[in-house]
Enzyme design. Structure first.
Site, mmCIF file in Angstrom:
data_model
loop_
_atom_site.group_PDB
_atom_site.id
_atom_site.type_symbol
_atom_site.label_atom_id
_atom_site.label_comp_id
_atom_site.label_asym_id
_atom_site.label_seq_id
_atom_site.Cartn_x
_atom_site.Cartn_y
_atom_site.Cartn_z
ATOM 1 N N ASP A 291 13.397 -2.225 0.686
ATOM 2 C CA ASP A 291 14.621 -2.113 -0.116
ATOM 3 C C ASP A 291 14.772 -3.174 -1.196
ATOM 4 O O ASP A 291 15.890 -3.404 -1.669
ATOM 5 C CB ASP A 291 15.866 -2.105 0.781
ATOM 6 C CG ASP A 291 15.872 -0.933 1.748
ATOM 7 O OD1 ASP A 291 15.078 0.001 1.540
ATOM 8 O OD2 ASP A 291 16.652 -0.961 2.716
ATOM 9 N N PRO B 63 0.849 -1.193 0.000
ATOM 10 C CA PRO B 63 0.000 0.000 0.000
ATOM 11 C C PRO B 63 0.882 1.239 0.000
ATOM 12 O O PRO B 63 1.853 1.297 0.768
ATOM 13 C CB PRO B 63 -0.767 -0.118 1.324
ATOM 14 C CG PRO B 63 -0.002 -1.076 2.171
ATOM 15 C CD PRO B 63 0.832 -1.930 1.267
ATOM 16 N N GLY C 243 7.328 -1.637 -2.545
ATOM 17 C CA GLY C 243 6.785 -0.287 -2.524
ATOM 18 C C GLY C 243 7.443 0.560 -3.588
ATOM 19 O O GLY C 243 7.104 0.502 -4.776
ATOM 20 N N GLN D 241 -6.417 -1.359 3.245
ATOM 21 C CA GLN D 241 -5.697 -1.104 4.500
ATOM 22 C C GLN D 241 -6.332 0.077 5.236
ATOM 23 O O GLN D 241 -6.612 1.110 4.620
ATOM 24 C CB GLN D 241 -4.232 -0.783 4.226
ATOM 25 C CG GLN D 241 -3.401 -0.748 5.504
ATOM 26 C CD GLN D 241 -2.018 -0.176 5.293
ATOM 27 O OE1 GLN D 241 -1.867 0.963 4.877
ATOM 28 N NE2 GLN D 241 -0.993 -0.951 5.618
ATOM 29 N N ALA E 169 0.229 5.504 -0.100
ATOM 30 C CA ALA E 169 -0.685 6.646 -0.211
ATOM 31 C C ALA E 169 -0.288 7.512 -1.408
ATOM 32 O O ALA E 169 0.893 7.811 -1.591
ATOM 33 C CB ALA E 169 -0.624 7.459 1.072
ATOM 34 N N LYS F 19 0.401 -4.827 8.996
ATOM 35 C CA LYS F 19 1.701 -4.388 8.478
ATOM 36 C C LYS F 19 2.378 -3.562 9.566
ATOM 37 O O LYS F 19 1.803 -2.586 10.055
ATOM 38 C CB LYS F 19 1.498 -3.566 7.204
ATOM 39 C CG LYS F 19 2.776 -3.137 6.520
ATOM 40 C CD LYS F 19 2.522 -2.807 5.060
ATOM 41 C CE LYS F 19 3.730 -2.251 4.360
ATOM 42 N NZ LYS F 19 3.994 -0.833 4.679
ATOM 43 N N CYS G 254 2.848 3.212 9.753
ATOM 44 C CA CYS G 254 3.009 4.547 9.157
ATOM 45 C C CYS G 254 3.787 5.469 10.099
ATOM 46 O O CYS G 254 3.425 5.634 11.270
ATOM 47 C CB CYS G 254 1.637 5.158 8.845
ATOM 48 S SG CYS G 254 1.816 6.801 8.125
HETATM 49 C C1 LIG Z 1 4.767 7.455 -1.068
HETATM 50 C C2 LIG Z 1 4.622 6.349 -0.071
HETATM 51 C C3 LIG Z 1 3.393 6.101 0.497
HETATM 52 C C4 LIG Z 1 3.249 5.052 1.418
HETATM 53 N N1 LIG Z 1 2.013 4.790 1.934
HETATM 54 C C5 LIG Z 1 1.831 3.694 2.734
HETATM 55 C C6 LIG Z 1 0.535 3.306 3.162
HETATM 56 O O1 LIG Z 1 -0.485 3.924 2.816
HETATM 57 N N2 LIG Z 1 0.438 2.204 3.966
HETATM 58 C C7 LIG Z 1 1.540 1.476 4.355
HETATM 59 O O2 LIG Z 1 1.416 0.474 5.078
HETATM 60 N N3 LIG Z 1 2.768 1.831 3.946
HETATM 61 C C8 LIG Z 1 2.935 2.904 3.137
HETATM 62 N N4 LIG Z 1 4.180 3.202 2.667
HETATM 63 C C9 LIG Z 1 5.306 2.307 3.011
HETATM 64 C C10 LIG Z 1 5.459 1.220 1.940
HETATM 65 O O3 LIG Z 1 4.321 0.422 1.837
HETATM 66 C C11 LIG Z 1 6.667 0.326 2.250
HETATM 67 O O4 LIG Z 1 6.455 -0.320 3.468
HETATM 68 C C12 LIG Z 1 7.979 1.110 2.326
HETATM 69 O O5 LIG Z 1 8.073 2.018 1.241
HETATM 70 C C13 LIG Z 1 9.200 0.175 2.312
HETATM 71 O O6 LIG Z 1 9.174 -0.657 1.191
HETATM 72 P P1 LIG Z 1 10.045 -0.348 -0.139
HETATM 73 O O7 LIG Z 1 11.489 -0.284 0.287
HETATM 74 O O8 LIG Z 1 9.729 -1.499 -1.045
HETATM 75 O O9 LIG Z 1 9.576 0.978 -0.660
HETATM 76 C C14 LIG Z 1 4.355 4.257 1.776
HETATM 77 C C15 LIG Z 1 5.594 4.534 1.196
HETATM 78 C C16 LIG Z 1 5.737 5.549 0.285
HETATM 79 C C17 LIG Z 1 7.095 5.800 -0.324
#
Ligand SMILES: Cc1cc2nc3c(=O)[nH]c(=O)nc-3n(C[C@H](O)[C@H](O)[C@H](O)COP(=O)(O)O)c2cc1C
Length: 348
Positions: A214, A28, A236, A82, A30, A151, A112
């Site tokens: 990551d 997820p 993400g 979520q 935002a 999460k 979050c």
């Molecule tokens: C722009 C943005 C919005 C995000 N919004 C949410 C969200 O709504 N809910 C959530 O659980 N995590 C949110 N995250 C966190 C991501 O889901 C993820 O856990 C985090 O970016 C680490 O994973 P990654 O390294 O693959 O990006 C957000 C991250 C980013 C960058």
């Protein structure tokens, strides 16, 4: 062929007969993982997509904009909704209201780090208030028509790392799986995700653990699963401007070749995404959302930074699509640069 990835056998929720095959999930995010983007990621092999998080209070009060965030009506493929909040009654009520909607799991956000959410004791603030987290998860599990997942991050800060306590509690309260982003709240997005902690949670729990943090390509997907034996991986930021990451991950699992995405395809998919956002959100808001993705598009191509700026500055969706058509017609800048002896490091 590479070795198949090691996965710890887990206790799968019998209400989720598909869970055994779900390995590659879109996180997820935002402002990012709306319906058009979820559809694109599924097209390239994401097993499941998650909506942007939605405030339980907003859903309870009937906020039109909040309900739009969880609009999954008619969506094809697996989808999770979520919610976040700090009021167990609102969380329970949101779970009940979502009972009539199209969703495969209801995920609770305990990760979050954003001030606006944390100040109201939502998201990762609940990691520092386990009794309240317990009341929330219990209330949601009791009121949700679909299985509940959660999460989390590893803890509030390095002095309060408690993912083990929280993970066991979530399992005990009936969560179908736990996703963990391997950072504390204090880290926000700095430093490295701690994959050792994800590996520890995998060992500790009987239910599936989804690792997160990551992973940016097939190789890092392989490394995370080999390091942790996690059931699946959530992606993400690595999917932004790069939905093909799911095809790369699938190739790692299935032993095929990683996809070779042509420049033309990159342009076409970006244009499809623009059309999808405009159809879903209207011209103004749709373009705004697309601009959030543009900074991550065309990485690795000569002249990418200048091209992204032109796309970003284009006055509307028609202008953006015209620029993409033009670039597509000119051909792959890597091939053109190589032919002219200009191939070099990414300008972007
Ligand atoms: C722009 C943005 C919005 C995000 N919004 C949410 C969200 O709504 N809910 C959530 O659980 N995590 C949110 N995250 C966190 C991501 O889901 C993820 O856990 C985090 O970016 C680490 O994973 P990654 O390294 O693959 O990006 C957000 C991250 C980013 C960058």
């Amino acid at each position: 062929m590479d070795r198949p990835l090691p996965r710890k056998p887990t206790r799968l929720d019998p209400r989720l007969p598909w869970l055994g095959g779900v390995r590659r999930l879109l996180s997820p995010m935002a402002g990012v993982t709306d319906r058009p983007f979820r559809d694109i990621c599924r097209r390239f092999g994401a097993d499941m997509g998650f909506c942007e998080f939605a405030s339980a209070s907003g859903l309870t009060y009937g906020g039109e904009n909040t309900w739009k965030l969880v609009d999954t009506d008619g969506e094809e493929g697996l989808v999770g909704v979520q919610i976040f909040g700090a009021d167990p009654e609102h969380m329970a009520q949101a779970a009940r209201l979502l009972g009539t909607r199209r969703l495969d799991v209801l995920d609770i956000n305990f990760g979050c780090p954003v001030k606006k959410v944390v100040q109201k004791c939502g998201g990762s603030a609940l990691l520092a208030d386990v009794p309240l987290l317990d009341r929330i998860i219990s209330a949601v599990v009791a009121n949700s028509a679909v299985p509940v997942t959660a999460k989390i991050r590893t803890g509030w800060d390095e002095d309060k790392v408690n993912y083990d306590e929280v993970g066991l509690l979530l399992q005990e309260r009936g969560c179908a799986w736990v996703t963990m982003h391997g950072r504390t709240r204090a880290q926000k997005f700095t430093g490295q995700a701690n994959w050792d902690r994800i590996a520890h949670l995998v060992e500790l729990l009987e239910i599936p653990v989804i690792g997160n943090g990551d992973v940016v390509d097939g190789a890092s997907y392989r490394r995370l699963v080999e390091h942790t034996r996690c059931h699946g991986v959530m992606i993400g930021r690595g999917a932004m401007g790069n939905p093909w990451i799911f095809a790369e991950m699938r190739a790692v699992d299935e032993g095929g070749a990683a996809p070779n995405v042509s420049f033309a395809e990159l342009c076409d998919v970006t244009a499809d995404h623009i059309r999808g956002e405009v159809a879903a959100r209207g011209e103004g808001h749709g373009c705004l959302v697309v601009r959030g993705h543009i900074s991550r598009c065309f990485r690795g191509y000569p002249g990418a930074a200048a091209f992204r700026k032109r796309l970003y500055d284009a006055p509307g969706s028609a202008g953006m699509i015209a620029l993409l058509d033009e670039a597509r017609a000119l051909g792959d800048p890597r091939a053109a640069g190589a032919a002219a002896g200009e191939a070099g490091p990414d300008a972007g």
